[in-house]
Design an enzyme around this catalytic site. Structure first.
Site, PDB file in Angstrom:
ATOM      1  N   TYR A   1       7.352  18.925 -95.176  1.00 23.17           N
ATOM      2  CA  TYR A   1       7.407  17.597 -94.534  1.00 23.17           C
ATOM      3  C   TYR A   1       7.055  17.716 -93.047  1.00 23.17           C
ATOM      4  O   TYR A   1       6.267  16.933 -92.515  1.00 23.17           O
ATOM      5  CB  TYR A   1       8.814  17.029 -94.738  1.00 23.17           C
ATOM      6  CG  TYR A   1       8.990  15.591 -94.325  1.00 23.17           C
ATOM      7  CD1 TYR A   1       8.461  14.549 -95.076  1.00 23.17           C
ATOM      8  CD2 TYR A   1       9.718  15.265 -93.179  1.00 23.17           C
ATOM      9  CE1 TYR A   1       8.642  13.214 -94.706  1.00 23.17           C
ATOM     10  CE2 TYR A   1       9.909  13.948 -92.796  1.00 23.17           C
ATOM     11  CZ  TYR A   1       9.369  12.929 -93.573  1.00 23.17           C
ATOM     12  OH  TYR A   1       9.563  11.611 -93.197  1.00 23.17           O
TER      13      TYR A   1
ATOM     14  N   SER B   1       7.411  10.996 -87.965  1.00 22.16           N
ATOM     15  CA  SER B   1       8.836  11.297 -88.161  1.00 22.16           C
ATOM     16  C   SER B   1       9.263  12.154 -86.976  1.00 22.16           C
ATOM     17  O   SER B   1       8.414  12.795 -86.336  1.00 22.16           O
ATOM     18  CB  SER B   1       9.025  12.088 -89.461  1.00 22.16           C
ATOM     19  OG  SER B   1      10.281  12.736 -89.482  1.00 22.16           O
TER      20      SER B   1
END
Ligand SMILES: NC(=O)c1ccc[n+]([C@@H]2O[C@H](COP(=O)([O-])OP(=O)(O)OC[C@H]3O[C@@H](n4cnc5c(N)ncnc54)[C@H](O)[C@@H]3O)[C@@H](O)[C@H]2O)c1
Length: 265
Positions: free
Chosen positions: A156, A143
């Protein structure tokens, strides 16, 4: 499109979202697919249908990437049926709504690291023994939160930075066996992970009932290119390239697919 004819690809998180599209594009390029997911059987069946509809074979299995034993049995059954493994796409991931780092719940932290980091490690453990020593490829889906930090996302962000380290170690270990390991970092992708009301509210805190169009305006302003998000196919195309002979000497690297998000001044 690269030629992946005769290859077999394992894809985790294959039932919907980007994982479904990875399976479709890999099949378009000629690969058979071992599709793994823990979600609804009907969704995984949709992926199987999409692969078979493209003239390729598909072995599917219900498995949670946190459960190494079940992952190993799905991969082993798929590799036996389809004739080994050439490509691994470690795609399964979750995004739990964030909070300031010191206010994150222990559950949000643990679940995120379990799926996004340990799940990728399990995926590697379950597949490496089957993986071709003649141009095998592992692609881990990271990501832009694996490239830079953002507020209220430490769980995350830590998980996505961690898979970069995992990939770098693996690239060193597997290079001598002619297996390449790379990371693809998507920016916002137009899947359920982004297109949901909780995300719209997080992106537009000053609007009472923000719509997708409101959220899209905020996201577009963050990118260099005039789009709010990339499409799953853009991520899948990067995966197909990195998994192909065209990328035969690319390993240990990271490819960002983010419409310029991380480069915006
Ligand atoms: N959507 C985005 O904006 C975005 C941005 C950057 C990175 N990513 C990454 O892309 C990957 C795919 O995301 P997506 O947008 O397609 O998400 P999604 O939520 O649409 O789909 C995720 C899929 O993974 C499966 N999954 C979740 N936990 C699992 C587990 N423990 N075991 C097996 N399968 C599991 C789900 O059932 C689902 O089918 C993730 O790694 C995510 O972190 C997404």
């Amino acid at each position: 499109m690269p030629d992946l004819g005769g290859k077999v690809a394992v894809v985790t998180g294959a039932a919907r979202g980007t994982g479904r599209v990875h399976c479709e594009r890999l099949a378009d390029a000629g690969a058979d697919v071992i599709a793994v997911d823990t979600g609804a059987a009907s969704e995984l069946a949709g992926t199987v249908e999409a692969v078979i509809g493209r003239g390729r074979r598909c072995h599917s299995g219900h498995s949670d990437v946190r459960d190494l034993d079940s992952l190993q049995s799905v991969v082993t059954a798929g590799a036996t049926e389809l004739g080994g493994v050439d490509i691994v796409v470690a795609n399964a991931g979750i995004h739990i709504a964030g909070a300031p780092t010191w206010e994150l719940s222990a559950r949000a932290w643990a679940d995120t690291l379990d799926v996004n980091l340990t799940g990728v490690w399990h995926t590697v453990k379950a597949t490496v023994a089957h993986l071709s020593r003649n141009g095998g490829s592992i692609v881990i889906i990271g990501s832009t939160n694996g490239v830079r930090g953002t507020a209220n996302s430490a769980h995350y962000t830590a998980s996505k930075h961690a898979v970069v380290g995992l990939a770098r170690s693996l690239a060193n270990e597997l290079g001598p066996f002619n297996i390449r390991v790379n990371v693809v970092h998507p920016g916002a992708v137009g899947t359920a992970m982004v297109r949901n009301e909780a995300t719209y509210r997080r992106l537009c805190p000053d609007i009472e009932n923000p719509t997708e169009a409101d959220a899209a305006r905020v996201l577009t302003a963050r990118n260099l290119l005039p789009v709010p998000w990339v499409d799953p196919v853009d991520v899948a195309n990067a995966v197909c390239f990195l998994s192909s002979e065209e990328a035969r000497y690319i390993t240990g690297t990271q490819l960002v697919v983010d419409a310029g998000l991380t480069q915006k001044a």
